[in-house]
Design an enzyme around this catalytic site. Structure first.
Site, PDB file in Angstrom:
ATOM      1  N   SER A 134     158.738  -4.508  17.494  1.00 51.22           N
ATOM      2  CA  SER A 134     158.088  -5.294  15.884  1.00 51.22           C
ATOM      3  C   SER A 134     157.272  -4.308  15.941  1.00 51.22           C
ATOM      4  O   SER A 134     156.619  -4.952  14.338  1.00 51.22           O
ATOM      5  CB  SER A 134     157.845  -6.874  16.868  1.00 51.22           C
ATOM      6  OG  SER A 134     159.597  -7.091  16.821  1.00 51.22           O
ATOM      7  N   GLU A 176     111.158  40.564  41.880  1.00 50.27           N
ATOM      8  CA  GLU A 176     111.818  41.808  41.468  1.00 50.27           C
ATOM      9  C   GLU A 176     111.445  42.743  41.481  1.00 50.27           C
ATOM     10  O   GLU A 176     112.077  44.450  41.482  1.00 50.27           O
ATOM     11  CB  GLU A 176     113.441  40.705  40.874  1.00 50.27           C
ATOM     12  CG  GLU A 176     114.057  40.101  41.077  1.00 50.27           C
ATOM     13  CD  GLU A 176     114.851  40.412  42.175  1.00 50.27           C
ATOM     14  OE1 GLU A 176     115.090  41.404  41.723  1.00 50.27           O
ATOM     15  OE2 GLU A 176     115.747  39.983  43.163  1.00 50.27           O
TER      16      GLU A 176
END
Length: 878
Positions: free
Chosen positions: A506, A94
């Site tokens: 239950s 770069e």
């Protein structure tokens, strides 16, 4: 000649002044542009405090990464931790003059201008790394001259404010590199599944090639172009003297090894991660996805894995009892000749519960040839899931076993396979020597060591249609330790632990029984288990409740009625207790009673509740009578590791003064300088409350509200343990523990199967049913469908933990009673029952519910047991 000389000098002077004027004009022009643009430029100082958009990460309590959220995947890395050779690769690709220029490269700009003049369009921007940082942090990527001028000005400012290394660090962490990865550390995980410092030179060069064009040079999507870019960068590194010829030659011959790696989680717990995500967004808004928060949950990774395995195993076991429903899909057989379409079809089917999809390619009499999505063709043998197939007819019926694979399967069927690796021993322990072997002349036999061979097998399976849920809490503070909201999150994101309100059946009865004990009933109170008919205006029709099996026991003690789950006793008990009194008490467990119907069916669990609500209620039976609030997020750290949220849950404190109202527990008041944590029960509770007794108190924590007296909690604990010792939860005896209690639950249909239970270490609830609320099968109950899941999970969760039974509170007595009448037994006959001292049969108590015998109990048939008495309760009591 003199005139010509004078003319030349005059021309040179003119040219000089013309150039000077042009330069001055340029300077003035640049100055004008600067004065025009500078006020709108952002302050470069902001770069020092910039917050990189870092995803939200979710962790278990033991710091295992279990979830990650955010569009931008980022893992910042410090410059000093970045490999120097990788930095050289970036610069070679770069900006090889990065350390020489002052933010702007005139050579690069001239080159870009020349390209523009030659082609008529912008080919490259001549950007330095500093200019890329300016663009990525502050500007757009649009190709306009005004943006380029801003970029240049910002770059000059950045170079004045930051060091070169600081600029590089920002670049390394900010740049977009494809596949939602921002920064090279995150990209390294995405493309190679490793940290950047673990890559090779060839891989570093490949990574350095991404910023130019992440899509064009993506080694996954475009490996050929990426390879060219990589090799060009390697050549640049060689020319610049960063690597030698040998390293270069080795690197350019390396193959492209990049492939997509999904989020690099330590372990995937998506139900937990999704719950934590929602809470984080509630706390921090949308910034939760970008500001790098780390959410630490209360979930234990080992327990969560156990919950996942237990729920999936339980649902698969239930599913097998009801038959094989056939292949998931049937593809056009023509697709079998198109390999790519076949693979695409398989890849569209998710893996669920570790079961992979496969396509049947050939059906033999007693085996199947199937193809996997990796193009392998494997064989499913008859004994690996085929021989036991009985076709599904309904939840209550199955067909006969099949005799040949073709009765069910055909080429093109998509089926599910489970992979197993097994070790098989070959050879025998004893072998005989060859008679022709001269060395064995005097040997009768020789020992042959068996060998172990590892082999694999593929087992036919199917994804269950029934669903389930499992959640476990710490009873002391409500911390969620494990949670599974369904068979597999990829199958359904619906979290049945928190979102599925179902009838608990239950398993709700213990709350009604606890209300009765708190209002004068005893475990020996007699209620008639006999038929009853209600013509209630609150009910749509005449109601004739029944017990399971249609039998009736007649007069029955409350203890026995609960551990045998007698419906008629529960209904009569609620009617005698009164709806308002019962609901007021039940509300203390955290239930929203305003949503409950005001009819006697509440005694049978007809109201809809979530598994999390039920488990929270059972935590009160585990912790001695305190209400806790379930919570999942324990702590949140920001991107810098600073604590920004800490949970302060109401916490059980048995050592604290008994208060009925929840009040903050001021730890400044609790002084225990002379006590070391772990020496006493009180010190252990201080430790659980995160109190440092040596330093006094630094925090103020809320204390859990007491909702049951210690005596009621103790009696309920003994009854719920009876459910396992001799009631509907007997299967849990296989765990070999005496410190567990709980209750089964099965609703009409049956449509829902439950088991909720606890030890003092954990309270957990398991549910099984269909999302469609259709029946689960006439032979399915809480004890057959849900209890095995609970047992599997709790067996793992409690492994290695000592048994811990509830301490006996003061004012508890045991009395011999006649089990048929609940009255005192004469002489030495009868069984022991436990009571609060003022509710002993024959005592003075006349509170609601009464007692079987108002006469005083003989001294020889009762004895007081308090918390200081180490004598265990008699075995026959349980």
């Amino acid at each position: 000649m003199p005139d010509m000389s004078r003319f030349g000098r005059s021309r040179l002077i003119s040219l000089f002044f013309l150039a000077l004027a042009a330069a001055g004009g340029g300077v003035m022009g640049f100055a004008s542009i600067f004065l025009y643009l500078q006020p709108g430029l952002p302050a470069v100082d902001n770069l020092r405090d910039v917050r990189l958009q870092t995803p939200l990460r979710i962790y278990s309590a033991d710091m295992q990464l279990i979830g990650e959220f955010g569009e931008k995947r980022r893992k910042p890395i410090a410059f000093e931790d970045t490999p120097p050779l990788f930095v050289q690769a970036i610069l070679a690709a770069e900006d090889d003059g990065f350390y020489e220029h002052q933010g702007v490269s005139l050579k690069g700009l001239v080159r870009a201008a020349a390209e523009l003049a030659r082609t008529g369009s912008i080919q490259s921007g001549g950007s330095t790394l500093t200019m890329q940082v300016a663009r990525n942090f502050f500007l757009s990527r649009e190709q306009r001259f005004i943006r380029k001028f801003n970029e240049i000005l910002l770059s000059l400012q950045i170079e004045r404010e930051l060091t070169k290394d600081e600029i590089l660090e920002l670049y390394i962490n900010k740049i977009y590199l494809g596949n939602r990865a921002y920064g090279f550390q995150a990209a390294s995980q995405v493309y190679y599944g490793k940290n950047i410092d673990q890559l090779t030179l060839a891989q570093w060069a490949m990574m350095a090639g991404l910023p130019k064009a992440p899509s064009a040079y993506n080694p996954i999507a475009n490996p050929s172009r990426a390879l060219q870019r990589r090799n060009w960068i390697l050549r640049r590194m060689l020319d610049l003297g960063h690597i030698d010829k040998e390293s270069y030659t080795l690197a350019i011959t390396a193959p492209v090894t990049a492939k997509y790696h999904s989020r690099n989680l330590d372990i995937s717990f998506p139900y937990i991660a999704e719950m934590a995500r929602k809470e984080a967004v509630g706390l921090f808004g949308e910034s939760a996805y970008t500001d790098g928060y780390r959410v630490i949950t209360t979930v234990d990774a080992r327990l969560q894995a156990a919950a996942r395995d237990a729920l999936q195993k339980g649902l698969l076991t239930y599913d097998k009892r009801h038959g094989y429903r056939g292949p998931e899909q049937r593809l056009d057989p023509a697709i079998l000749h198109d390999s790519d379409k076949l693979i695409d079809a398989l890849k569209s089917v998710p893996v669920l519960g570790e079961m992979v999809p496969a396509v049947v390619t050939e059906v033999e009499e007693r085996s199947l040839k199937v193809q996997l999505d990796d193009r392998r063709v494997v064989t499913v043998e008859w004994e690996n899931g085929l021989s036991q197939i009985r076709p599904y007819i309904s939840e209550d019926a199955r067909g006969p076993k099949i005799n040949a694979a073709a009765e069910i399967f055909a080429p093109g069927d998509i089926v599910r396979l489970r992979h197993e690796v097994v070790e098989v021993e070959t050879g025998s322990e004893e072998g005989y020597a060859d008679v022709g072997d001269p060395f064995a002349a005097n040997v009768d036999s020789i020992q042959v060591e068996p060998t172990t061979v590892t082999t694999e097998r593929w087992i036919l399976d199917q994804v269950p249609e029934a669903q389930g849920a499992l959640v476990a809490l710490n009873p002391s503070d409500g911390a969620i330790r494990a949670l599974m909201g369904g068979f597999d999150f990829r199958q359904s994101h619906f979290n049945r632990v928190t979102q599925a309100a179902r009838q608990p059946g239950s398993s709700f009865k213990p709350f009604i029984y606890a209300a009765a004990l708190a209002n004068g009933y005893t475990a020996a109170s007699i209620i008639n288990d006999a038929p009853i008919v209600f013509d209630d205006a609150n009910l749509e029709d005449v109601w004739r409740p029944e017990n399971d099996g249609g039998t009736f026991l007649g007069p029955t003690r409350l203890r026995k009625a609960l551990y045998l789950s007698r419906n008629l006793v529960s209904i009569r008990l609620l009617r005698a207790l009164g709806m308002r009194r019962a609901m007021d008490f039940v509300e203390g467990f955290g239930f929203d009673t305003s949503k409950m119907s005001r009819d006697l069916s509440v005694a049978l669990g007809s109201q809809a509740l979530t598994p999390l609500e039920i488990a929270t209620g059972y935590a009160a039976f585990a912790n001695g009578g305190f209400r806790v609030e379930p919570y999942l997020v324990n702590q949140v750290l920001d991107v810098n590791g600073s604590e920004v949220y800490t949970a302060l849950p109401p916490t059980v404190c048995n050592m604290c003064p008994d208060e009925t109202e929840m009040e903050p527990l001021d730890l400044q008041v609790i002084q225990a300088e002379s006590v070391e944590v772990g020496e006493t029960e009180e010190a252990m509770e201080l430790e659980a409350l995160s109190i440092s007794p040596a330093s006094g108190a630094a925090l103020s924590l809320p204390r859990a509200q007491r909702i049951m007296s210690p005596q009621v909690a103790f009696i309920m604990d003994s009854i719920l343990k009876d459910v396992i010792r001799k009631g509907t939860g007997k299967k849990a005896l296989a765990m070999g523990r005496s410190d567990i209690g709980g209750k089964t639950g099965t609703t009409n249909g049956p449509r829902d199967a439950w088991f909720s239970g606890y030890s003092q270490h954990l309270a957990a609830s398991a549910w099984v049913g269909f999302d469609s609320n259709t029946p689960i099968g006439r032979n399915e109950y809480g004890g057959s469908a849900a209890l095995p899941i609970w047992i599997d999970f709790m067996s793992t969760a409690l492994e290695g933990l000592e048994e811990k039974n509830m301490l006996q509170p003061e004012n508890i007595v045991t009395v011999r009673i006649d089990p048929r009448t609940g009255r005192r037994a004469r002489g030495g006959s009868g069984i022991f029952e436990i009571f609060e001292a003022d509710t002993v049969p024959g005592g003075s108590s006349t509170r609601l519910g009464g007692n079987p015998d108002p006469q005083p109990a003989p001294a020889d048939n009762s004895r007081v047991v308090n918390s200081t008495n180490e004598e265990a309760l008699p075995e026959e009591l349980f």
